[in-house]
Design an enzyme around this catalytic site. Structure first.
Site, PDB file in Angstrom:
ATOM      1  N   THR A  61      -7.947   7.185   3.255  1.00  0.00           N
ATOM      2  CA  THR A  61      -7.356   6.297   2.245  1.00  0.00           C
ATOM      3  C   THR A  61      -6.000   5.816   2.765  1.00  0.00           C
ATOM      4  O   THR A  61      -5.309   6.523   3.508  1.00  0.00           O
ATOM      5  CB  THR A  61      -7.194   6.998   0.883  1.00  0.00           C
ATOM      6  OG1 THR A  61      -6.235   8.049   0.992  1.00  0.00           O
ATOM      7  CG2 THR A  61      -8.527   7.536   0.369  1.00  0.00           C
ATOM      8  N   ALA A  88      -5.498   3.234   4.879  1.00  0.00           N
ATOM      9  CA  ALA A  88      -5.663   3.114   6.333  1.00  0.00           C
ATOM     10  C   ALA A  88      -5.143   1.797   6.895  1.00  0.00           C
ATOM     11  O   ALA A  88      -5.308   1.515   8.074  1.00  0.00           O
ATOM     12  CB  ALA A  88      -7.146   3.267   6.690  1.00  0.00           C
ATOM     13  N   SER A  89      -4.516   0.982   6.074  1.00  0.00           N
ATOM     14  CA  SER A  89      -4.095  -0.351   6.531  1.00  0.00           C
ATOM     15  C   SER A  89      -2.815  -0.322   7.352  1.00  0.00           C
ATOM     16  O   SER A  89      -2.534  -1.260   8.107  1.00  0.00           O
ATOM     17  CB  SER A  89      -3.889  -1.267   5.321  1.00  0.00           C
ATOM     18  OG  SER A  89      -2.995  -0.669   4.406  1.00  0.00           O
ATOM     19  N   GLY A  95       0.943   2.455   8.525  1.00  0.00           N
ATOM     20  CA  GLY A  95       1.579   3.775   8.507  1.00  0.00           C
ATOM     21  C   GLY A  95       0.680   4.889   9.039  1.00  0.00           C
ATOM     22  O   GLY A  95      -0.033   4.733  10.033  1.00  0.00           O
ATOM     23  N   GLY A 133      -2.049   6.341   7.780  1.00  0.00           N
ATOM     24  CA  GLY A 133      -3.494   6.138   7.676  1.00  0.00           C
ATOM     25  C   GLY A 133      -4.055   5.308   8.815  1.00  0.00           C
ATOM     26  O   GLY A 133      -5.141   5.598   9.334  1.00  0.00           O
ATOM     27  N   TYR A 181       8.065  11.345  -7.437  1.00  0.00           N
ATOM     28  CA  TYR A 181       7.279  11.413  -6.199  1.00  0.00           C
ATOM     29  C   TYR A 181       7.137  12.869  -5.752  1.00  0.00           C
ATOM     30  O   TYR A 181       6.034  13.337  -5.478  1.00  0.00           O
ATOM     31  CB  TYR A 181       7.974  10.572  -5.118  1.00  0.00           C
ATOM     32  CG  TYR A 181       7.375  10.690  -3.735  1.00  0.00           C
ATOM     33  CD1 TYR A 181       6.227   9.984  -3.383  1.00  0.00           C
ATOM     34  CD2 TYR A 181       7.973  11.504  -2.758  1.00  0.00           C
ATOM     35  CE1 TYR A 181       5.687  10.088  -2.106  1.00  0.00           C
ATOM     36  CE2 TYR A 181       7.446  11.614  -1.488  1.00  0.00           C
ATOM     37  CZ  TYR A 181       6.297  10.900  -1.157  1.00  0.00           C
ATOM     38  OH  TYR A 181       5.773  11.012   0.114  1.00  0.00           O
TER      39      TYR A 181
HETATM   40  N1  LIG Z   1       6.573   7.866   5.634  1.00  0.00           N
HETATM   41  C1  LIG Z   1       7.144   9.027   5.404  1.00  0.00           C
HETATM   42  O1  LIG Z   1       8.296   9.280   5.789  1.00  0.00           O
HETATM   43  C2  LIG Z   1       6.381  10.113   4.699  1.00  0.00           C
HETATM   44  C3  LIG Z   1       6.985  11.381   4.581  1.00  0.00           C
HETATM   45  C4  LIG Z   1       6.266  12.389   3.940  1.00  0.00           C
HETATM   46  C5  LIG Z   1       5.008  12.149   3.442  1.00  0.00           C
HETATM   47  N2  LIG Z   1       4.472  10.899   3.575  1.00  0.00           N
HETATM   48  C6  LIG Z   1       3.125  10.674   3.028  1.00  0.00           C
HETATM   49  O2  LIG Z   1       2.300  10.109   4.048  1.00  0.00           O
HETATM   50  C7  LIG Z   1       1.288   9.293   3.444  1.00  0.00           C
HETATM   51  C8  LIG Z   1       1.254   7.924   4.089  1.00  0.00           C
HETATM   52  O3  LIG Z   1       2.521   7.336   3.941  1.00  0.00           O
HETATM   53  P1  LIG Z   1       2.947   6.067   4.800  1.00  0.00           P
HETATM   54  O4  LIG Z   1       4.386   6.234   5.068  1.00  0.00           O
HETATM   55  O5  LIG Z   1       1.998   5.878   5.916  1.00  0.00           O
HETATM   56  O6  LIG Z   1       2.771   4.893   3.705  1.00  0.00           O
HETATM   57  P2  LIG Z   1       2.678   3.304   3.893  1.00  0.00           P
HETATM   58  O7  LIG Z   1       2.948   2.910   5.296  1.00  0.00           O
HETATM   59  O8  LIG Z   1       3.528   2.739   2.815  1.00  0.00           O
HETATM   60  O9  LIG Z   1       1.135   3.001   3.598  1.00  0.00           O
HETATM   61  C9  LIG Z   1       0.620   3.278   2.332  1.00  0.00           C
HETATM   62  C10 LIG Z   1      -0.871   3.106   2.341  1.00  0.00           C
HETATM   63  O10 LIG Z   1      -1.362   3.505   1.059  1.00  0.00           O
HETATM   64  C11 LIG Z   1      -2.049   2.408   0.441  1.00  0.00           C
HETATM   65  N3  LIG Z   1      -1.692   2.357  -0.975  1.00  0.00           N
HETATM   66  C12 LIG Z   1      -0.457   2.403  -1.507  1.00  0.00           C
HETATM   67  N4  LIG Z   1      -0.513   2.289  -2.845  1.00  0.00           N
HETATM   68  C13 LIG Z   1      -1.821   2.183  -3.159  1.00  0.00           C
HETATM   69  C14 LIG Z   1      -2.524   2.029  -4.370  1.00  0.00           C
HETATM   70  N5  LIG Z   1      -1.900   1.956  -5.546  1.00  0.00           N
HETATM   71  N6  LIG Z   1      -3.864   1.925  -4.330  1.00  0.00           N
HETATM   72  C15 LIG Z   1      -4.499   1.982  -3.136  1.00  0.00           C
HETATM   73  N7  LIG Z   1      -3.899   2.118  -1.969  1.00  0.00           N
HETATM   74  C16 LIG Z   1      -2.565   2.225  -1.968  1.00  0.00           C
HETATM   75  C17 LIG Z   1      -1.562   1.167   1.158  1.00  0.00           C
HETATM   76  O11 LIG Z   1      -2.571   0.174   1.110  1.00  0.00           O
HETATM   77  P3  LIG Z   1      -2.212  -1.421   1.055  1.00  0.00           P
HETATM   78  O12 LIG Z   1      -1.900  -1.804   2.463  1.00  0.00           O
HETATM   79  O13 LIG Z   1      -3.436  -2.059   0.535  1.00  0.00           O
HETATM   80  O14 LIG Z   1      -1.019  -1.559   0.155  1.00  0.00           O
HETATM   81  C18 LIG Z   1      -1.317   1.679   2.570  1.00  0.00           C
HETATM   82  O15 LIG Z   1      -2.501   1.675   3.306  1.00  0.00           O
HETATM   83  C19 LIG Z   1       1.613   9.274   1.936  1.00  0.00           C
HETATM   84  O16 LIG Z   1       0.823  10.242   1.296  1.00  0.00           O
HETATM   85  C20 LIG Z   1       3.070   9.676   1.889  1.00  0.00           C
HETATM   86  O17 LIG Z   1       3.430  10.251   0.662  1.00  0.00           O
HETATM   87  C21 LIG Z   1       5.117   9.885   4.200  1.00  0.00           C
END
Ligand SMILES: NC(=O)c1ccc[n+]([C@@H]2O[C@H](COP(=O)([O-])OP(=O)(O)OC[C@H]3O[C@@H](n4cnc5c(N)ncnc54)[C@H](OP(=O)(O)O)[C@@H]3O)[C@@H](O)[C@H]2O)c1
Length: 230
Positions: A12, A14-15, A17, A19, A155
Site C-alpha cells: 500500500t 506504492a506510488s 517514498g 512503498g 499521528y
Molecule cells: N518518511 C518518514 O520519515 C517516516 C518516518 C517514520 C515512519 N514513516 C512511515 O513510513 C510509511 C511511508 O511513508 P512515506 O514517507 O513513504 O510517505 P509518502 O512518501 O508521503 O507516501 C505516502 C503513500 O501513501 C499513500 N497514501 C497516503 N494517504 C493515503 C490515503 N488516504 N489513501 C490511500 N493512500 C494514501 C500515498 O498515495 P498517493 O500517491 O496516491 O497519495 C503514497 O503512496 C508511512 O507508514 C509512514 O508513517 C515514515
C-alpha cells in the site's frame, strides 16, 4: 530460485517514498507485486518501471479514508491474486498537521486512526486467514520511531495503536509460518517525512525487506529498524 519468487505481494502507498522502494525491491526478488495508491495515475510510473524490469505488476487504487473503497480494495486484491496473497506490506499513512500542545483536533485523531491503524488492521484481518490456511505469509506493518513530539500526537498515537494490533496477534501466529512484524523506516526525506529528514528514502532498502525474508522460527511481533541495515 529466489526465496520470494512468484509470491503475491500487496504494497500500500506504492506510488512514492518507502512503498515505491519496497515495490521495486520485491519485484527484484521475483514477486508479483500489487501496487496501491489513491489514484491509478499515481502508480503509472512505478508500473512502467517494474514492467520494464520484466516484473508482473498490478495497480490498484483506493482512498483509504473510505470504508467502501477499502472493501473494494480487498476484493480487487483477492481477484488479482486468485485469493492467494502471500505478502502484505502495510505502508500507506497520513501525517496530520503539526499542532500546538493540546490542540490536535478530533478530526486529526479520527483520520490518523482510520488510515494509519484501522485500515492496516482490516487488511491484516482480510488476508491473515488465507495465509494461516496455507501456512505461509509475511506481513510488515510500517510504524514509526516518533517520540516526544506532542505536536504530532494524533499521528504518533495512531502508530501506537498499530503496534498494539501486532503485539496482540502474536499468540495467534505462534508456531506458524505466518510472520507479522513492524518496521520503522527511519526519518526519510519523503513527502511525509519532509525535506529536513536525516535520510534519503533509498536507505530504507535493504532493511525494509528483512521482516519479509525471515525464516519461520524468527517469529512475530518485533520492531525492525530499516536504518540499522543502511
Ligand atoms: N518518511 C518518514 O520519515 C517516516 C518516518 C517514520 C515512519 N514513516 C512511515 O513510513 C510509511 C511511508 O511513508 P512515506 O514517507 O513513504 O510517505 P509518502 O512518501 O508521503 O507516501 C505516502 C503513500 O501513501 C499513500 N497514501 C497516503 N494517504 C493515503 C490515503 N488516504 N489513501 C490511500 N493512500 C494514501 C500515498 O498515495 P498517493 O500517491 O496516491 O497519495 C503514497 O503512496 C508511512 O507508514 C509512514 O508513517 C515514515
Amino acid at each position: 530460485m529466489k526465496k520470494l519468487q512468484k509470491k503475491w505481494a500487496l504494497v500500500t502507498g506504492a506510488s512514492r517514498g518507502v512503498g515505491l522502494r519496497v515495490a521495486k525491491a520485491l519485484a527484484v526478488e521475483g514477486c508479483h507485486v500489487i501496487v496501491h495508491s489513491r489514484n491509478l495515475n499515481n502508480t503509472r510510473e512505478v508500473v512502467t518501471q517494474l514492467t520494464e524490469m520484466g516484473a508482473p505488476v498490478f495497480p490498484v487504487a483506493a482512498e483509504l479514508e473510505s470504508a467502501e473503497a477499502v472493501e473494494d480494495l480487498i476484493q480487487q486484491v483477492r481477484n488479482i491474486s486468485a485469493n492467494h496473497l502471500d505478502i502484505l506490506f502495510n505502508n500507506a499513512a497520513i501525517m496530520t498537521p503539526s499542532r500546538a500542545l493540546f490542540e490536535p483536533t478530533i478530526e486529526d485523531f479520527t483520520r490518523s486512526y482510520l488510515v494509519n491503524s484501522i485500515v492496516p488492521a482490516k487488511l491484516c484481518d482480510a488476508f491473515l486467514p488465507g495465509m494461516l490456511e496455507r501456512d505461509w505469509g509475511r506481513i510488515v506493518n510500517v510504524t514509526s520511531g516518533i517520540a516526544d513530539q506532542p505536536n504530532l500526537m494524533a499521528y504518533s498515537c495512531s502508530k501506537a495503536a498499530l503496534d498494539r494490533y501486532v503485539k496482540d496477534m502474536i499468540p495467534t501466529l505462534a508456531g506458524t509460518n505466518v510472520l507479522m512484524n513492524l518496521l520503522d523506516p527511519g526519518w526519510l526525506r519523503t513527502d511525509l517525512g519532509g525535506e529536513n529528514a536525516d535520510n534519503h528514502p533509498d536507505s530504507v532498502i535493504p532493511g525494509a525487506l528483512i521482516p519479509i525474508l525471515l525464516e519461520k522460527g524468527e517469529g512475530s511481533g518485533k520492531m525492525y529498524q530499516a536504518q540499522d541495515y543502511a
